[in-house]
Enzyme design. Structure first.
Site, PDB file in Angstrom:
ATOM      1  N   HIS A  89      -5.590  -0.930   4.818  1.00  0.00           N
ATOM      2  CA  HIS A  89      -5.215   0.486   4.794  1.00  0.00           C
ATOM      3  C   HIS A  89      -6.337   1.231   5.532  1.00  0.00           C
ATOM      4  CE1 HIS A  89      -3.351   3.970   2.300  1.00  0.00           C
ATOM      5  NE2 HIS A  89      -4.152   4.523   3.213  1.00  0.00           N
TER       6      HIS A  89
ATOM      7  N   THR B 124       0.854  -1.180   0.000  1.00  0.00           N
ATOM      8  CA  THR B 124       0.000   0.000   0.000  1.00  0.00           C
ATOM      9  C   THR B 124       0.890   1.230   0.000  1.00  0.00           C
ATOM     10  OG1 THR B 124      -2.062   0.938   0.874  1.00  0.00           O
ATOM     11  CG2 THR B 124      -0.422   0.309   2.514  1.00  0.00           C
TER      12      THR B 124
ATOM     13  N   CYS C 129      -3.255   7.601   7.802  1.00  0.00           N
ATOM     14  CA  CYS C 129      -3.832   6.258   7.761  1.00  0.00           C
ATOM     15  C   CYS C 129      -2.832   5.259   8.344  1.00  0.00           C
ATOM     16  CB  CYS C 129      -4.141   5.850   6.326  1.00  0.00           C
ATOM     17  SG  CYS C 129      -5.316   6.925   5.490  1.00  0.00           S
TER      18      CYS C 129
END
Lengths: 206, 164
Positions: free
Chosen positions: B48, B25, B31
């Site tokens: 994520h 990711t 995040c």
């Protein structure tokens, strides 16, 4: 999300006009700063899936210079001015006659100059919006960073996260006819701000 | 070495990998990239996570991968379907940065640290040990989990590559 999904063509046009006025003023400010003509694209207003927002500036991992200001007041939101490194270096050269290094390192002085460019542009962008809508919109202290576009922009999307997976983006690109001076403005109003903006402009909702 | 198959995990998305595949990711800011790994089954999972709790959701249909409290159970379920066992799972996580340092300000701007706190608490509730983490700071990260070794590699602009 529902309120945003139902935005009509007319309402998008209104937001586009807002972007136009704001960016027009910012382009003039940039042009005065650099003492050369600066053009801008017709703003794009769209509901963009989170995943795709960073694509607009070269992808989530693309390393960019980002100047961020939180917009406070009656219609809060997040404002980003994002430039590719090449453009940042060229702005520094033109504006401050600074010798910049070729790599991706920046001195504190250079960072602070970039921050100030962002601050001036954002200030003129916001004050024209505030005049036009008669809403108070004040920029916070600006922050500047060199980082991945995805990481930077996602910071502006959290408020939207609770509502869905897309955000409304008012986006304008600046250019001086070449790639040497290219920057993107992203205004991401908080979800609560739309009704206020539309009401201020006399656009009936519902 | 053969080209490793890379499975991309988007923002507010989750996925699993096995048989030598890797999960990736990109551009994690506030995040959190939450990963689980079962070293016996050689199954890895990655979420994520964007927000701490689905309680604040105002959307009609919740995207489970977006919230820490809903992403973890779903990730575990997906991994178990692929042969992993919860009792053997270990966690590693990265991200949860505070990209811009506001003094005071609204709580919504502290989202990174809150994401990390919530993920930590939920993992403790589930009895899954956190083997390693690289969280906080004020910079973005890209992460990759190798399902053969369980190694989590973390790349950032300022600090290069780190392996956990």
């Amino acid at each position: 999300m529902s309120a945003l999904d139902r935005l009509a063509e007319f309402e998008l046009d209104v937001l586009k006009e807002i972007g136009n006025i704001g960016a027009g003023n910012a382009a003039t400010a940039l042009s005065l700063l650099l003492d050369k003509p600066v053009d801008m694209d017709v703003p794009r207003v769209s509901l963009v899936p989170f995943e795709e927002i960073a694509e607009r500036v070269g992808g989530s991992e693309q390393v960019v210079i980002a100047i961020f200001l939180r917009v406070e007041g009656e219609a809060p939101g997040n404002l980003f001015f994002i430039v590719q490194q090449q453009s940042a270096k060229s702005m520094l050269n033109q504006l401050l006659a600074m010798e910049t290094s070729e790599d991706d390192r920046y001195s504190e002085m250079e960072f602070s100059a970039l921050c100030e460019i962002g601050n001036i542009l954002a200030g003129s962008y916001l004050s024209s919006l505030a005049d036009f809508t008669n809403l108070s919109m004040a920029p916070s202290v600006p922050f500047v960073t060199l980082d991945m576009a995805g990481a930077v922009l996602s910071y502006g999307l959290n408020q939207y996260g609770v509502m869905g997976d897309s955000a409304l983006l008012i986006e304008t690109a600046f250019l001086d006819g070449s790639e040497a001076l290219k920057g993107h403005f992203f205004l991401i109003p908080d979800p609560e701000s739309f009704a206020k903006i539309f009401r201020a402009l006399g656009v009936p909702l519902e | 070495m053969t080209e490793q198959q890379l499975i991309k995990v988007g923002m507010a998305d989750l996925n699993i990998a096995s048989g030598g595949e890797a999960l990736k990711t990109t551009g994690l800011g506030s995040c959190v990239g939450l990963t689980l790994y079962d070293s016996v089954a050689k199954v890895g999972g990655m979420a994520h996570v964007m927000l701490p709790s689905s309680e604040i959701a105002r959307e009609s249909r919740i995207n489970a991968a977006k919230y820490a409290d809903t992403a973890l159970p779903q990730l575990i379920e997906r991994m178990e379907e692929a042969g992993a066992r919860k009792a053997r799972m270990v966690a590693k996580m990265a991200g949860g940065a505070q990209m811009f340092a506001f003094s005071g300000g609204a709580d919504s701007l502290r989202i990174g640290p809150r994401n990390v706190e919530t993920c930590t608490a939920i993992l403790a509730d589930l009895g899954i040990p956190i083997l390693a983490q690289d969280t906080g700071g004020n910079y973005g990260r890209t992460i990759e989990l190798d399902s053969t070794s369980g190694t989590l590699s973390i790349r950032s602009v300022q600090h290069g590559i780190k392996e956990l």
